[in-house]
Design a protein around this motif. Structure first.
Motif, mmCIF file in Angstrom:
data_model
loop_
_atom_site.group_PDB
_atom_site.id
_atom_site.type_symbol
_atom_site.label_atom_id
_atom_site.label_comp_id
_atom_site.label_asym_id
_atom_site.label_seq_id
_atom_site.Cartn_x
_atom_site.Cartn_y
_atom_site.Cartn_z
ATOM 1 N N THR A 222 0.871 -1.016 -0.030
ATOM 2 C CA THR A 222 0.351 -0.150 0.149
ATOM 3 C C THR A 222 0.993 1.373 -0.395
ATOM 4 O O THR A 222 0.716 1.973 -0.404
ATOM 5 N N GLU A 225 2.891 1.575 -3.649
ATOM 6 C CA GLU A 225 1.073 2.305 -3.853
ATOM 7 C C GLU A 225 1.284 3.520 -3.845
ATOM 8 O O GLU A 225 0.830 4.391 -5.082
ATOM 9 N N TRP A 226 1.888 4.447 -2.898
ATOM 10 C CA TRP A 226 1.061 6.090 -3.052
ATOM 11 C C TRP A 226 2.400 6.650 -2.989
ATOM 12 O O TRP A 226 2.383 8.190 -3.038
ATOM 13 N N ALA A 231 3.380 6.435 -8.811
ATOM 14 C CA ALA A 231 2.687 7.550 -8.575
ATOM 15 C C ALA A 231 2.776 8.035 -10.388
ATOM 16 O O ALA A 231 2.126 7.325 -11.591
ATOM 17 N N VAL A 251 -5.495 4.048 -7.033
ATOM 18 C CA VAL A 251 -4.422 5.134 -7.344
ATOM 19 C C VAL A 251 -4.408 4.532 -8.593
ATOM 20 O O VAL A 251 -3.286 5.130 -9.566
ATOM 21 N N VAL A 258 -3.224 10.752 -10.478
ATOM 22 C CA VAL A 258 -2.386 10.878 -8.975
ATOM 23 C C VAL A 258 -0.765 11.669 -9.654
ATOM 24 O O VAL A 258 -0.336 12.667 -8.349
ATOM 25 N N TRP A 262 0.357 14.293 -6.877
ATOM 26 C CA TRP A 262 1.352 14.392 -6.022
ATOM 27 C C TRP A 262 2.487 15.346 -6.477
ATOM 28 O O TRP A 262 2.656 16.301 -5.077
#
Ligand SMILES: Nc1ncnc2c1ncn2[C@@H]1O[C@H](COP(=O)(O)OP(=O)(O)OP(=O)(O)O)[C@@H](O)[C@H]1O
Ligand SMILES: [Mg+2]
Lengths: 283, 327
Positions: A222, A225-226, A231, A251, A258, A262
């Protein structure tokens, strides 16, 4: 030494009333001069520049050939096609280090005092830094794309999408630039940069640059992924129509958005922080 | 726009700077008339650099205010910056670049334009005897050359007011005289100079007035002559070969002296302050001859910074700054 006429020289300039120049004009002129200074540094000492440009190429080759053989792309497809967009994002993000080092060197150079005692737009020093670093990164990105093409990577989508991908990559670099300026001002000493240089590695691996986050323990996946680097890597894979990692999530479904948000969020935070920190040099 | 007294280039009122809890500058009040040279004399940590950095807009004061060329150093920093030159305690040039590249960049940052900056760089390199340094990076310059280039850089705008923070510390005697010569030529051109130094001799050579600072305060203020006469001026040291002759020697010295004579039997030396250096010296030599005493050494010297501090604060200060003029 003949220094008896220091002040009587006829060509002695007279203080230009700076009120005649708008703040913007000054900022632009001074930023151009500071950029010029950066170019002079390159021309006098090109070694570090070349090393910084070639290091990502070496990494790309290492990952493609030493590790690539053992890698399978989670969603199927060629690993090099998966790796190159990730490496492009990584190169942009690692630009942070170059900026940080340059900034710590600059604040420790005595010449900064002279700049600050001159009637220049103070932010020109930072703008000059960012122009120089962006130039460096544009060249670096072109070299990496060239290296990618040489080892068999291709983009498959339309040219406009490919250009958008390049735009997102440079946007990430621009955000990292200001994070780098801020961190450079905070750590202050070149010796401290090493600590940050070590820390960027876990951040780099905790992303979708080298492997799919689905292969990691769930909580790590997770975070990966972020990761802003993921991204951008994901969005760039989508725009280049390169294989991505399989699992669908919020995402991955909104990768381009994203990847645009970001860096903008980072800029909103770090540009003011960096400028505040820079003006605090007079405290 | 100039609200303060036009006769003063620099006015300082209740100026202070505190770093955390450390009081670098307590309270300073000072007015420096245009066209004069003012020396700030003090030991390490006295607050000299702090004062210069506030006046040259690099540092914000914690309290009080300062006007330079009539402009407030905090609120009108840019107006100040167009009118000052700064030679900091440490070199403020780009070590990686050549002298010409440095001056050219600085000229552009003063908004002289590409042509104007190049021309000014040429002139200054010429005037400071650095025209033949070519493309050599400043990090390969000698200490004296670097200081000269630094000084040239602070003169790009032919500033009304020049700040020199310990301009000759670390230079050899030749480099020191070079810098003094440059500063003297500036003074001739009407520039107001504020210089800091640890050497009484430097203040003596260059300054009209001197402020002695210690622990962030001005503890004495006046012309160099006033300061020196408050100390009894120069001192003479007479050393003889035989300790037995010391008493007679002390009598001889006393007749030429402007203050009490001290004797040091171990070093067989009698010393005293003198008012008129040369007259006192010849008188002593003559009378020693008449008394048939052969001196091993007769030395005239300026009071040292130690003696200034001893006199002003009653406390010894660690730096030793003795310079002898052997007769
Ligand atoms: N940035 C800073 N933070 C904390 N203390 C400081 C700082 N700069 C200076 N000081 C302290 O303030 C005092 C005055 O320093 P300053 O540099 O003005 O002295 P100086 O007279 O120039 O000394 P020197 O002859 O060594 O150059 C010193 O005690 C110094 O340690
Ligand atoms: Mg100092």
């Amino acid at each position: 030494m003949s220094n008896t006429t220091v002040l009587t020289s006829p060509a002695v300039p007279h203080p230009a009333p700076h009120t005649a120049r708008s703040r913007t004009t000054r900022l632009v002129t001074d930023s151009v001069t500071m950029t010029r200074r950066g170019l002079l540094y390159w021309s006098r000492n090109p070694g570090p520049l070349v090393v910084a440009l070639l290091f990502p190429v070496m990494m790309l080759v290492m990952f493609a050939y030493f590790l690539g053989g053992g890698m399978a792309v989670a969603g199927g497809g060629d690993y090099i096609e998966f790796l190159v967009p990730g490496m492009l994002a990584l190169t942009m993000a690692f630009g942070l280090e170059n900026t940080m080092i340059a900034v710590t060197q600059d604040v420790n150079r005595g010449v900064l005092d002279r700049f600050r005692s001159m009637p220049i737009a103070p932010s020109a020093i930072l703008v000059g830094r960012s122009v120089i670093d962006m130039l460096h990164s544009v060249v670096g990105l072109l070299i990496m794309i060239g290296a990618g093409l040489l080892i068999g990577w291709r983009w498959h989508g339309p040219l406009a999408a490919a250009l958008a991908a390049v735009g997102l990559l440079l946007l990430l670099r621009f955000a990292m630039l200001w994070v780098g300026i801020y961190l450079g001002l905070v750590v202050g000493k070149p010796e401290m940069v090493q600590a940050v240089q070590i820390l960027v590695w876990p951040v780099a691996f905790l992303s979708s640059v080298f492997v799919s986050p689905t292969t990691m323990p769930a909580w790590m996946g997770t975070i990966a992924e972020w990761n802003p680097m993921s991204a951008t890597a994901g969005a760039v894979r989508e725009l280049f129509e390169n294989p991505s990692w399989a699992a669908s999530s919020w995402v991955t479904d909104n990768a381009v958005g994203v990847a645009a948000l970001w860096p903008l969020a980072l800029l909103v935070i770090f540009v003011p922080l960096a400028i505040r920190r820079f003006s605090a040099l007079s405290r | 726009m100039r609200s303060s007294d036009d006769a003063d280039a620099i006015t300082i009122e209740g100026l202070g700077k505190t770093y955390g809890k450390k009081e670098a500058l307590a309270v300073v009040d000072l007015a420096i008339p245009r066209g004069t040279v003012h020396a700030v004399l003090g030991p390490n940590g006295a607050g000299k650099t702090t004062l210069v950095r506030i006046l040259s807009t690099l540092l914000r004061p914690t309290r009080g205010q300062a006007r330079v060329a009539g402009f407030d150093v905090v609120r009108q920093a840019d107006d100040v910056r167009y009118r000052i030159g700064l030679l900091g305690q440490h070199a403020a040039v780009d070590e990686e670049l050549s002298g010409r590249q440095n001056l050219d960049l600085f000229g552009r940052l003063y908004h002289l334009g590409a042509r104007g900056a190049a021309q000014r760089a040429n002139e200054l390199l010429e005037q400071f005897g650095l025209a033949d340094t070519g493309t050599k990076a400043i990090k390969k310059y000698s200490g004296g050359m670097r200081r000269r280039l630094d000084l040239a850089a602070s003169l790009i705008m032919a500033p009304e007011i020049l700040f020199l923070d310990e301009p000759t510390t670390g230079l050899d005697p030749r480099g020191r005289t070079d810098v003094w010569d440059s500063v003297r030529s500036l003074i001739g051109g009407g520039t107001t100079v504020l210089l800091t130094t640890q050497y009484l001799e430097e203040a003596d050579q260059l300054a009209d007035r001197v402020s002695v600072v210690d622990h962030g305060r001005i503890i004495a203020d006046g012309t160099v002559d006033e300061l020196k006469s408050s100390l009894g001026g120069d001192r003479v040291d007479v050393t003889v070969h035989e300790a037995g002759q010391l008493d007679t020697t002390a009598d001889v010295v006393a007749r030429a002296a402007a203050g009490p004579v001290t004797t040091d039997p171990d070093r067989r030396m009698a010393s005293a302050p003198v008012q008129d250096r040369m007259a006192a010296l010849s008188k002593i030599i003559r009378e020693l001859n008449d008394a048939g005493i052969q001196a091993e050494d007769i030395a005239l010297r300026r009071p040292t910074l130690d003696e200034v501090f001893l006199h002003l604060t009653g406390s010894e200060h660690h730096e030793n700054n003795e310079r002898e003029v052997t007769a």
